[in-house]
Enzyme design. Structure first.
Site, PDB file in Angstrom:
ATOM      1  N   ARG A  62     -23.700   8.645   7.401  1.00 27.08           N
ATOM      2  CA  ARG A  62     -22.327  10.089   7.017  1.00 27.08           C
ATOM      3  C   ARG A  62     -23.656  11.178   5.401  1.00 27.08           C
ATOM      4  NH1 ARG A  62     -21.306   7.467   9.922  1.00 27.08           N
ATOM      5  NH2 ARG A  62     -19.415   5.820   9.954  1.00 27.08           N
ATOM      6  N   CYS A  66     -18.733  11.951   7.950  1.00 27.75           N
ATOM      7  CA  CYS A  66     -19.668  11.781   8.836  1.00 27.75           C
ATOM      8  C   CYS A  66     -20.286  13.256   8.316  1.00 27.75           C
ATOM      9  CB  CYS A  66     -19.737  11.706  10.002  1.00 27.75           C
ATOM     10  SG  CYS A  66     -17.986  13.417  11.235  1.00 27.75           S
ATOM     11  N   HIS A  68     -12.522  13.006   7.143  1.00 25.63           N
ATOM     12  CA  HIS A  68     -12.036  13.296   7.518  1.00 25.63           C
ATOM     13  C   HIS A  68     -13.354  14.823   8.069  1.00 25.63           C
ATOM     14  CE1 HIS A  68     -11.371  11.055  11.491  1.00 25.63           C
ATOM     15  NE2 HIS A  68      -9.520   9.857  10.169  1.00 25.63           N
TER      16      HIS A  68
END
Lengths: 230, 58
Positions: free
Chosen positions: A207, A198, A129
């Site tokens: 990405r 991301c 993340h």
């Protein structure tokens, strides 16, 4: 049903919705981080306990019943290594778990289960993340060529070195985790590492990719690698 | 709405305030424990992998 009643009820609904949205933002920015940090600390603690107990090799190493020796895999959803990236801070330490399922990524970084194992020939690929759930890859764009990505599986220290500035691509571009990623500049098989997160920071349209190659390994018994501060 | 709830709570003003506080905490707990975890995947922060499958994802 008077006009006063209508106005009052409408105001109350607006206030309620506003409070709900504020609470949701608090949940996303703060609470997921609290939960993820404690989960990641728990995973690292579990790993260190296992390693201290001498159980270094992942438990899921029984030969395939088919007879032929298939490549061994890590156990899905379980942590098997600890990652250090000094560029992200001297105390940046995250567990690496097998699989990139959403509920696994809430507890640490996720290893793409189709890709090579740690230190093997191929491409050891890891997703994390960038925002929410502890923000593990928050500083991803600050990675520069030569930066160290250090991993330990309890027996060996693996020091990878970043080879490119973070590369932006589309979510469907699975070639970036190929054994020899085409756009990375690597030519020929090797022991590579890929990190994905991301891009943009709060979005999901692209990405961000970083590639690295294995620079050195050393047994844990020989102490921490020089790439790590302290 | 809130006036209606307040009028239907038992006891004097202090008891009502106490019950209100408990109700608010209960609502926040339910939101954080059940509602927000359900709503969160509808937002884009989960997509950190490269995958053909993600094309179908939010």
């Amino acid at each position: 049903m008077t006009l006063r009643w209508i106005v009052r009820t409408f105001s109350e609904i607006c206030v309620t919705l506003g409070t709900l949205i504020v609470l949701f933002v608090v949940y996303l920015l703060f609470w997921t981080g609290v939960r993820a940090d404690s989960a990641m600390d728990g995973e690292i603690g579990k790993l260190h306990d296992q390693w201290a107990a001498g159980q270094v090799t992942p438990p899921d190493t029984a030969p395939e019943p088919g007879g032929s020796e298939r490549p061994r895999r890590y156990e899905a959803g379980k942590s098997f290594a600890v990652m250090y990236i000094p560029r992200f801070g001297a105390d940046w330490t995250k567990p690496v778990l097998e699989s990139t399922a959403p509920d696994v990524l809430k507890r640490g970084l996720g290893h793409y289960d189709r890709t090579a194992r740690l230190g093997e020939v191929g491409n050891f690929s890891v997703a994390g993340h960038r925002r929410t759930y502890g923000d593990p890859f928050k500083d991803f764009p600050r990675l520069r060529p030569g930066d160290a990505v250090v991993l330990s599986d309890g027996a060996t220290w693996f020091t990878y070195r970043i080879d490119n500035r973070p590369y932006t691509t589309l979510p469907g571009d699975t070639g970036v985790i190929d054994p020899v990623p085409r756009k990375s500049g690597f030519n020929g098989p090797g022991r590579y590492l890929t990190l994905t997160t991301c891009e943009p920071e709060w979005g999901h349209s692209h990405r961000l990719i970083a590639w690295a190659h294995l620079d050195s390994t050393q047994p844990v018994a020989h102490g921490r690698p020089s790439a790590l501060p302290g | 709405m809130y006036g209606w709830i307040w009028r239907h709570l038992p006891g004097n003003a202090w008891v009502k305030a106490l019950i209100s506080l408990v109700l608010v905490l209960a609502v926040v707990f339910v939101l954080f424990q059940y509602v927000f975890p359900w709503a969160e995947p509808l937002l884009p922060f989960n997509d950190v992998t490269v995958d053909e499958g993600m094309a179908a994802a939010r």
